[in-house]
Design a protein around this motif. Structure first.
Motif, PDB file in Angstrom:
ATOM      1  N   SER A 159      52.305  30.269  44.229  1.00 34.06           N
ATOM      2  CA  SER A 159      51.437  31.446  44.202  1.00 34.06           C
ATOM      3  C   SER A 159      51.319  31.978  45.617  1.00 34.06           C
ATOM      4  O   SER A 159      51.446  31.219  46.583  1.00 34.06           O
ATOM      5  CB  SER A 159      50.043  31.071  43.669  1.00 34.06           C
ATOM      6  N   ASP A 205      46.009  34.923  49.544  1.00 35.64           N
ATOM      7  CA  ASP A 205      45.461  36.039  50.317  1.00 35.64           C
ATOM      8  C   ASP A 205      44.608  35.485  51.452  1.00 35.64           C
ATOM      9  O   ASP A 205      43.569  34.864  51.199  1.00 35.64           O
ATOM     10  CB  ASP A 205      44.613  36.932  49.410  1.00 35.64           C
ATOM     11  N   SER A 263      47.075  34.426  44.009  1.00 34.15           N
ATOM     12  CA  SER A 263      47.440  35.561  43.164  1.00 34.15           C
ATOM     13  C   SER A 263      47.609  35.147  41.717  1.00 34.15           C
ATOM     14  O   SER A 263      47.428  35.949  40.805  1.00 34.15           O
ATOM     15  CB  SER A 263      48.751  36.188  43.666  1.00 34.15           C
ATOM     16  N   SER A 273      48.091  40.861  52.337  1.00 37.58           N
ATOM     17  CA  SER A 273      47.398  40.133  51.270  1.00 37.58           C
ATOM     18  C   SER A 273      48.081  38.811  50.944  1.00 37.58           C
ATOM     19  O   SER A 273      47.730  38.164  49.963  1.00 37.58           O
ATOM     20  CB  SER A 273      47.329  40.988  50.001  1.00 37.58           C
ATOM     21  N   GLY A 282      51.101  38.600  49.994  1.00 36.75           N
ATOM     22  CA  GLY A 282      52.008  38.825  48.878  1.00 36.75           C
ATOM     23  C   GLY A 282      53.420  39.228  49.258  1.00 36.75           C
ATOM     24  O   GLY A 282      54.205  39.580  48.372  1.00 36.75           O
TER      25      GLY A 282
END
Length: 404
Positions: A152, A155, A162, A236, A238
């Motif tokens: 995952s 953040d 996430s 974030s 990501g």
């Protein structure tokens, strides 16, 4: 901490210099510390004495200096601070102890099926820490850092995961905070592919300025980008979450019904390719068991994999694309070559594509490198500061036993 510019502060800085030299070069005599630091012999003696008084170093041997008496060799104590590297994925929880010397300790392994029905982040990680300590024969009181790799993104602003799809019982929110409160020590939580990229950088002998993209192909597909030694995580956390990118229609595989890259390349997609290639079902299961991918599967799969590489080339233009994860390793150099060929035949790019050079668990490897740096920082901080509160050691041990 001593006031800057005072004799006490200067003594701490000299002690930190001596500690760095011992960490970098291994055991040294007082003369060795003086020669490498460029400071006088009396000052070097004071530096070593200060570290010895703090309990940070010990005599580990002797050095012959000619006809005179041998000189004592001092080394950093290896039992003051440990880390535990943890890799939590859909198959198992694996963990290993990390020390300042880089000792190879046994890896503790617990299959997901063997875990308790009531799982959770604190329980999973605590069991892993206890198992790693038992496997290494080391007590809990000196554990100072834990690094956890998860499937995952994390953040850094909100301390949230996430996704917990591959982490039954885990909460998405305040992941680091809940683990630190439960375990009583510093915890670093990171995306598994980002940690694998850390291991790749250390293993592959890149030039400092090199940029590479690690494409991780397993249950799903993920990406890590290393730019001159820094893994890009994004605002974030990501960066590299490419599994949800839509699949362009009619480029390499007009027959596919997948909507995104995960549906095109993930575990279930590989099983479909296996059936299409006449290799039967459960192709991904056989990959996890260590079997190589058959040629016909590679021929069908590689053009699809190329679709995930093209956006990376257009945005990053890396020096090298690396295929990792269980599918990347099972495909080997043949998958790398077929993927490169598909890209070259349909676009203007002609990338260099290699298979991962990390032979062991890459996620654990990256966590181990991360922890080694943190343990080093902890020891350097103790060289210039006061000793840690001894009660903290007992708190860590008690909390881990309660959770385990």
């Amino acid at each position: 901490m001593a006031v800057k510019g005072t004799p006490s502060w200067l003594g701490d800085q000299n002690a930190a210099t001596a500690m760095r030299l011992l960490l970098d070069h291994g055991p040294l005599s007082r003369n060795g510390v003086g020669e490498l630091s460029g400071l006088s012999r009396p000052t070097a003696t004071q530096m070593v004495g200060r570290l010895a008084d703090k309990g940070l170093i010990e005599v580990v041997g002797e050095e012959s200096i000619g006809r005179g008496p041998s000189a004592a060799l001092y080394g950093v104590r290896n039992d003051l601070a440990y880390g535990i590297a943890v890799n939590v994925d859909q198959q198992a929880v694996r963990s290993v102890l990390v020390d300042i010397e880089g000792t190879e300790y046994p890896i503790a392994h617990e299959a997901v099926a063997a875990l308790p029905a009531e799982r959770g982040a604190a329980r999973d990680v605590a069991r892993a820490v206890l198992a790693a300590g038992r496997a290494a024969g080391v007590g809990l009181s000196a554990i100072r850092h834990v690094c956890v790799g998860v499937p995952s993104s994390v953040d850094p602003r909100s301390d949230e995961l996430s996704s917990v799809q591959g982490l039954p019982g885990w909460s998405r929110r305040s992941i680091r905070r809940q683990l630190e409160q439960a375990l009583g020590c510093e915890v670093h939580v990171d995306n598994d592919v980002n940690l694998a990229a850390v291991a790749e950088r250390r293993a592959a002998g890149f030039a400092p300025e090199d940029t590479f993209a690690l494409l991780w192909i397993g249950y799903g597909i993920g990406l890590a980008v290393d730019v001159a030694g820094t893994v890009l995580r994004g605002a974030s956390g990501g960066a590299g979450e490419i599994g949800n990118l839509p699949v362009p229609r009619g480029v390499f595989d007009p027959e596919t019904e997948a909507d995104d890259l995960e549906g095109l390349l993930g575990a279930q997609a590989l099983d479909r390719v296996g059936r299409e290639a006449g290799a039967g079902g459960h192709t991904f299961e056989r990959v996890l068991a260590g079997e190589p991918l058959p040629e016909r599967v590679l021929e069908i799969y590689a053009p699809r994999l190329a679709q995930s590489v093209i956006p990376v080339l257009g945005v990053i233009d890396p020096s090298l694309v690396i295929l990792g994860g269980p599918v990347g390793r099972a495909g080997g150099s043949r998958l790398a070559e077929l993927t490169r060929r598909a890209i070259r035949d349909h676009t203007r790019w002609d990338p260099t594509v290699h298979v991962t050079r990390v032979s062991d668990d890459a996620v654990l490897g990256g966590a181990r490198h991360t922890l080694h740096d943190r343990v080093r920082e902890t020891l350097l901080a103790r060289a210039v500061g006061s000793d840690e509160d001894e009660n903290r050691s007992h708190v860590i041990a008690a909390r881990l036993r309660d959770l385990g």
